[in-house]
Design an enzyme around this catalytic site. Sequence first.
Site, short mmCIF file in Angstrom:
data_model
loop_
_atom_site.label_atom_id
_atom_site.label_comp_id
_atom_site.label_asym_id
_atom_site.label_seq_id
_atom_site.Cartn_x
_atom_site.Cartn_y
_atom_site.Cartn_z
N LYS A 82 1.34 1.22 7.62
CA LYS A 82 0.53 2.28 7.00
C LYS A 82 -0.81 2.02 6.73
O LYS A 82 -1.94 2.71 6.72
CB LYS A 82 1.02 2.94 5.74
CG LYS A 82 1.10 2.30 4.51
CD LYS A 82 1.27 3.28 3.38
CE LYS A 82 1.35 2.79 2.28
NZ LYS A 82 2.23 1.54 1.59
N HIS A 213 7.66 -2.88 -5.43
CA HIS A 213 6.36 -3.14 -4.94
C HIS A 213 5.50 -3.07 -6.35
O HIS A 213 5.55 -2.18 -7.04
CB HIS A 213 5.75 -2.04 -4.00
CG HIS A 213 4.68 -2.18 -3.40
ND1 HIS A 213 3.35 -2.50 -4.00
CD2 HIS A 213 3.96 -2.12 -1.86
CE1 HIS A 213 2.50 -2.54 -3.05
NE2 HIS A 213 2.87 -2.25 -2.04
N GLU A 295 6.09 -7.61 2.05
CA GLU A 295 5.46 -6.26 2.90
C GLU A 295 4.05 -6.16 2.70
O GLU A 295 3.38 -5.30 2.25
CB GLU A 295 5.97 -5.10 2.56
CG GLU A 295 7.66 -4.90 2.55
CD GLU A 295 8.21 -3.59 1.90
OE1 GLU A 295 9.27 -3.63 2.04
OE2 GLU A 295 7.55 -3.07 1.04
#
Length: 428
Positions: A82, A213, A295
């Site tokens: 993204k 995250h 990530e």
Amino acid sequence: MASCPKGTPSTLLHLDAQVMGGQRVTTVVTKEELTEFVRSTILKRQEFDEVPFYILDLGVVVTLYNQMISKLPMIHPHYAVKCNPEPALLEALAALGSNFDCASRSEIEAVLALGVSPDRIIYANPCKPVSHIKYAANVGVNLTTFDSVEELHKIRKWHPKCDLLIRIKPPDDSGAKHPLDSKYGVDHHPQEIVPLLEAAEASGLSVVGVAFHIGSAATKFAAYRGAIAAAKAVFETAARLGNNKMRVLDIGGGFSFTNSNTKSFQEAASIIKEALHAYFPNELLPGSSLRVISEPGRFFTYSAFTLYTQIIGKRVHGEMRNYWINDGKYGSFDWVNYDEAIAKCTPLTLASSLTTSKGLSRTYNSKVFGPTCDAADEVFSGHKLPELEVTDWLVFSEMGAYTRARGTNFNGYNTAAIPTYVVRSNRT
Ligand SMILES: *Cc1c(COP(=O)(O)O)cnc(C)c1O
């Protein structure tokens, strides 16, 4: 520890290919060659509408990927698509051996289209539309995140073979520019974890690990330590309930890396390494089945893209100068504040051969607007620029993260249509 991410790039993907993501790759070894490439691109663009363009330097991507692997060799990176879905970037990362974090059907499609196998993809969105879940089941993307019983119901019905990671909130994400915990993640304490583990068990679904995250553009890296400790608590809760399938720890993104600040990533990496050794010592030994993944989004993109915008309008008010450029707040600059935009900005005039004089030493208090009719579409103000003319350029460095990907089509200025040209410098 599971095997290291040397990567087994598909034979279809070559990092030194002359075409990446459908784009021709131009090798630029010296600074002069890059300048010449920019100059010829600008001249070429002038035959078209005045649209801005990006230059992606794959040499920077290679450097960043090598940094990531050398500082955190025990962690398998999954690039968060993204952040910037540019096809040439995706293909380069795939060729380097990166895995992928996709958050929607079309992101999965884009990665599979490169010939990447579905087991290199994590569908890291805790709340997914049913049609996207069905698609993931169809193409064999079998790892996803969740943080609710409702999500388990959908997955049981449409993708029961999917392995699951519980998304937890990091205990402290206050240092992040864009925290995510108001939207995603459960608390790591047993009262929130046990019901989810029991519901998964009752549905015949496999919970195999934990994801978190710490927030995008993080500045307090101790947040990784706190979150790794919280993840360990979830592993222990699962073990107490008899779950012996826990084998994935996903430490998310949040890493930053700029040309001017290489220290922050090194600091984050050493905190992560220490925390893994403190909380998962046995799991890091050879032969352990724990797979640690990350990530990164911003990290692989931020400094690899430069944006070239053209001045399409000018107004003089005494000593003040107003300029309009062909990209703005509804385009690439949504998340770029005034100070950042000023720091990134360099004026460029073809008449001055991209470098010298033409009165460039005298500067004026300048305001720079984007092209749409909204008064809020202002890129920066209160900054001194030399006298520039319509058709001159403003160049913005380090524009790869959450820029073109976040832009709109407001007023008919189509951010998604901004072209990207691809070079490969020898910065590796
Ligand atoms: C956005 C996002 C990322 C990437 O974050 P960066 O801060 O750009 O590294 C990674 N994982 C998830 C789940 C995300 O939502």
